[in-house]
Design a protein around this motif. Sequence first.
Motif, PDB file in Angstrom:
ATOM      1  N   PRO A 185      14.030  -0.333   3.658  1.00 22.02           N
ATOM      2  CA  PRO A 185      13.976  -0.674   2.234  1.00 22.02           C
ATOM      3  C   PRO A 185      13.135   0.338   1.468  1.00 22.02           C
ATOM      4  O   PRO A 185      12.105   0.791   1.950  1.00 22.02           O
ATOM      5  CB  PRO A 185      13.319  -2.063   2.220  1.00 22.02           C
ATOM      6  CG  PRO A 185      12.572  -2.154   3.503  1.00 22.02           C
ATOM      7  CD  PRO A 185      13.323  -1.307   4.496  1.00 22.02           C
ATOM      8  N   ALA A 186      13.597   0.704   0.296  1.00 25.12           N
ATOM      9  CA  ALA A 186      12.852   1.659  -0.515  1.00 25.12           C
ATOM     10  C   ALA A 186      11.610   0.983  -1.085  1.00 25.12           C
ATOM     11  O   ALA A 186      11.699  -0.086  -1.685  1.00 25.12           O
ATOM     12  CB  ALA A 186      13.726   2.182  -1.645  1.00 25.12           C
ATOM     13  N   LEU A 187      10.469   1.617  -0.862  1.00 20.32           N
ATOM     14  CA  LEU A 187       9.210   1.094  -1.402  1.00 20.32           C
ATOM     15  C   LEU A 187       9.023   1.743  -2.777  1.00 20.32           C
ATOM     16  O   LEU A 187       8.191   2.632  -2.965  1.00 20.32           O
ATOM     17  CB  LEU A 187       8.063   1.411  -0.450  1.00 20.32           C
ATOM     18  CG  LEU A 187       8.214   0.826   0.959  1.00 20.32           C
ATOM     19  CD1 LEU A 187       7.126   1.352   1.886  1.00 20.32           C
ATOM     20  CD2 LEU A 187       8.180  -0.694   0.930  1.00 20.32           C
TER      21      LEU A 187
ATOM     22  N   PRO B 134       1.743   7.950  13.180  1.00 22.14           N
ATOM     23  CA  PRO B 134       1.561   6.503  13.373  1.00 22.14           C
ATOM     24  C   PRO B 134       0.870   6.150  14.681  1.00 22.14           C
ATOM     25  O   PRO B 134       1.134   5.091  15.251  1.00 22.14           O
ATOM     26  CB  PRO B 134       3.021   6.012  13.383  1.00 22.14           C
ATOM     27  CG  PRO B 134       3.780   7.124  14.066  1.00 22.14           C
ATOM     28  CD  PRO B 134       3.074   8.402  13.679  1.00 22.14           C
ATOM     29  N   SER B 135      -0.060   6.998  15.152  1.00 23.63           N
ATOM     30  CA  SER B 135      -0.618   6.784  16.497  1.00 23.63           C
ATOM     31  C   SER B 135      -1.727   5.744  16.552  1.00 23.63           C
ATOM     32  O   SER B 135      -2.158   5.358  17.624  1.00 23.63           O
ATOM     33  CB  SER B 135      -1.133   8.120  17.050  1.00 23.63           C
ATOM     34  OG  SER B 135      -2.161   8.624  16.223  1.00 23.63           O
ATOM     35  N   GLY B 136      -2.230   5.283  15.378  1.00 25.23           N
ATOM     36  CA  GLY B 136      -3.356   4.358  15.392  1.00 25.23           C
ATOM     37  C   GLY B 136      -3.049   3.013  14.766  1.00 25.23           C
ATOM     38  O   GLY B 136      -1.896   2.593  14.716  1.00 25.23           O
TER      39      GLY B 136
ATOM     40  N   GLU C 198      -0.727  -0.640  11.651  1.00 25.66           N
ATOM     41  CA  GLU C 198       0.613  -0.129  11.374  1.00 25.66           C
ATOM     42  C   GLU C 198       0.777  -0.023   9.861  1.00 25.66           C
ATOM     43  O   GLU C 198       0.517  -0.982   9.128  1.00 25.66           O
ATOM     44  CB  GLU C 198       1.669  -1.095  11.914  1.00 25.66           C
ATOM     45  CG  GLU C 198       1.997  -0.948  13.362  1.00 25.66           C
ATOM     46  CD  GLU C 198       3.214  -1.788  13.717  1.00 25.66           C
ATOM     47  OE1 GLU C 198       4.343  -1.355  13.420  1.00 25.66           O
ATOM     48  OE2 GLU C 198       3.022  -2.885  14.272  1.00 25.66           O
ATOM     49  N   LEU C 199       1.211   1.130   9.384  1.00 25.00           N
ATOM     50  CA  LEU C 199       1.274   1.328   7.939  1.00 25.00           C
ATOM     51  C   LEU C 199       2.539   0.733   7.311  1.00 25.00           C
ATOM     52  O   LEU C 199       2.530   0.352   6.136  1.00 25.00           O
ATOM     53  CB  LEU C 199       1.147   2.819   7.603  1.00 25.00           C
ATOM     54  CG  LEU C 199      -0.217   3.420   7.942  1.00 25.00           C
ATOM     55  CD1 LEU C 199      -0.256   4.898   7.586  1.00 25.00           C
ATOM     56  CD2 LEU C 199      -1.346   2.678   7.239  1.00 25.00           C
ATOM     57  N   GLY C 200       3.609   0.629   8.098  1.00 26.28           N
ATOM     58  CA  GLY C 200       4.843   0.035   7.566  1.00 26.28           C
ATOM     59  C   GLY C 200       4.619  -1.362   6.996  1.00 26.28           C
ATOM     60  O   GLY C 200       4.946  -1.629   5.827  1.00 26.28           O
ATOM     61  N   PRO C 201       4.043  -2.284   7.785  1.00 28.29           N
ATOM     62  CA  PRO C 201       3.789  -3.632   7.270  1.00 28.29           C
ATOM     63  C   PRO C 201       2.810  -3.659   6.088  1.00 28.29           C
ATOM     64  O   PRO C 201       2.949  -4.486   5.186  1.00 28.29           O
ATOM     65  CB  PRO C 201       3.196  -4.364   8.481  1.00 28.29           C
ATOM     66  CG  PRO C 201       3.716  -3.630   9.668  1.00 28.29           C
ATOM     67  CD  PRO C 201       3.808  -2.200   9.244  1.00 28.29           C
TER      68      PRO C 201
ATOM     69  N   ARG D 274       3.725  12.968   5.827  1.00 25.65           N
ATOM     70  CA  ARG D 274       4.639  12.717   4.701  1.00 25.65           C
ATOM     71  C   ARG D 274       6.013  12.307   5.212  1.00 25.65           C
ATOM     72  O   ARG D 274       6.662  11.393   4.671  1.00 25.65           O
ATOM     73  CB  ARG D 274       4.738  13.979   3.807  1.00 25.65           C
ATOM     74  CG  ARG D 274       5.537  13.730   2.526  1.00 25.65           C
ATOM     75  CD  ARG D 274       4.801  12.790   1.614  1.00 25.65           C
ATOM     76  NE  ARG D 274       5.594  12.224   0.536  1.00 25.65           N
ATOM     77  CZ  ARG D 274       6.206  11.027   0.579  1.00 25.65           C
ATOM     78  NH1 ARG D 274       6.175  10.285   1.673  1.00 25.65           N
ATOM     79  NH2 ARG D 274       6.852  10.574  -0.470  1.00 25.65           N
ATOM     80  N   LYS D 275       6.470  12.952   6.281  1.00 24.36           N
ATOM     81  CA  LYS D 275       7.772  12.624   6.872  1.00 24.36           C
ATOM     82  C   LYS D 275       7.754  11.192   7.417  1.00 24.36           C
ATOM     83  O   LYS D 275       8.710  10.416   7.231  1.00 24.36           O
ATOM     84  CB  LYS D 275       8.092  13.622   7.988  1.00 24.36           C
ATOM     85  CG  LYS D 275       9.475  13.447   8.608  1.00 24.36           C
ATOM     86  CD  LYS D 275       9.733  14.509   9.667  1.00 24.36           C
ATOM     87  CE  LYS D 275      11.093  14.292  10.316  1.00 24.36           C
ATOM     88  NZ  LYS D 275      11.326  15.262  11.423  1.00 24.36           N
ATOM     89  N   PHE D 276       6.660  10.827   8.085  1.00 25.14           N
ATOM     90  CA  PHE D 276       6.520   9.468   8.620  1.00 25.14           C
ATOM     91  C   PHE D 276       6.570   8.432   7.499  1.00 25.14           C
ATOM     92  O   PHE D 276       7.248   7.400   7.621  1.00 25.14           O
ATOM     93  CB  PHE D 276       5.223   9.338   9.424  1.00 25.14           C
ATOM     94  CG  PHE D 276       4.831   7.907   9.697  1.00 25.14           C
ATOM     95  CD1 PHE D 276       5.591   7.130  10.555  1.00 25.14           C
ATOM     96  CD2 PHE D 276       3.754   7.341   9.059  1.00 25.14           C
ATOM     97  CE1 PHE D 276       5.268   5.798  10.781  1.00 25.14           C
ATOM     98  CE2 PHE D 276       3.415   6.010   9.269  1.00 25.14           C
ATOM     99  CZ  PHE D 276       4.176   5.243  10.140  1.00 25.14           C
ATOM    100  N   LEU D 277       5.854   8.681   6.415  1.00 18.12           N
ATOM    101  CA  LEU D 277       5.834   7.719   5.318  1.00 18.12           C
ATOM    102  C   LEU D 277       7.206   7.579   4.672  1.00 18.12           C
ATOM    103  O   LEU D 277       7.608   6.482   4.255  1.00 18.12           O
ATOM    104  CB  LEU D 277       4.784   8.111   4.277  1.00 18.12           C
ATOM    105  CG  LEU D 277       3.345   7.964   4.769  1.00 18.12           C
ATOM    106  CD1 LEU D 277       2.368   8.560   3.761  1.00 18.12           C
ATOM    107  CD2 LEU D 277       2.989   6.503   5.055  1.00 18.12           C
TER     108      LEU D 277
END
Length: 302
Positions: A5-7, A250-252, A255-258, A294-297
């Motif tokens: 989903p687009a944030l 995202p190694s730590g 979790e930034l997605g949630p 930036r790619k991960f986000l």
Amino acid sequence: MADTPALDRIRVGSAPDSWGVWFPDDPQQVPWERFLDEVAEAGYSWIELGPYGYLPTDPARLTDEVNKRNLKVSAGTVFTGLHRGPSVWEPTWEHVSQVAALTQAMGAGHLVVIPSFWRDDKTAEILEPPELTAEQWAYLTKGMERLGHEVKETYGLDIVVHPHADTHIDTEDHVERFLDSTDSELVNLCLDTGHYAYCGGDSVKLIETYGERIGYLHLKQVDPEILADVVANEVPFGPAVQRGVMCEPPSGVPELGPVLTAAQGLGVELFAIVEQDMYPCEPDKPLPIAVRTRKFLRSCGA
């Protein structure tokens, strides 16, 4: 990635901190021109000012420098010790005014306010007790409300207070006490996901519980193994950073997605500024991390 989903309410940026910059001037830090070049190259369009004096403080010159790289400024940062009472107001306001004037001139809308450290981040010297007295809490909350009012009246900026390791606003209990004791019309929060996790807090829970108080985000993660050692051995924040406690996503944790999904659910536009504490670091280290982050986000929808 079509199912991500687009944030669309989250505006992603980065900051000098992600290039190992903690001080206005330090031989271990990359020159400001290189920071601006590389943050743009990494794909970010928003930046913070970082420590006052690191970037040019002349608004016309700074405007020219950020414009030619297609960058915009989201916030300035100030450090305060308002828990010490009315006697610190004048020097605090002098510092805040300098930063707020530049922040306003750059078209930004926020001032990130960091409480002063009770433990020196370079020497580990204990400067003050880690717990405030009831009187100091009252000074802190009333002082922040006054600061919020004055900054809004004078510069048209919103203050967002940044819970931070080794300060008096750090743990879940302290953050909740601070929010419960301050007026949302005057003071809101810059939730730094890394610092909050460092101090044992749950960012998603905080967003879900105090959503109306979340005015700004700093995105970072902690390495749980290094953090466990830091906590067990009471390592100060500066040396903990040198050990790599703040790590590349995202190694730590968290979790930034949630976190971003919960923030999007608040229904307001929010800045989410990447800050991976890396002072000091090799000059060639930040850019590849910034590109990957930036790619991960983007993979999270931001």
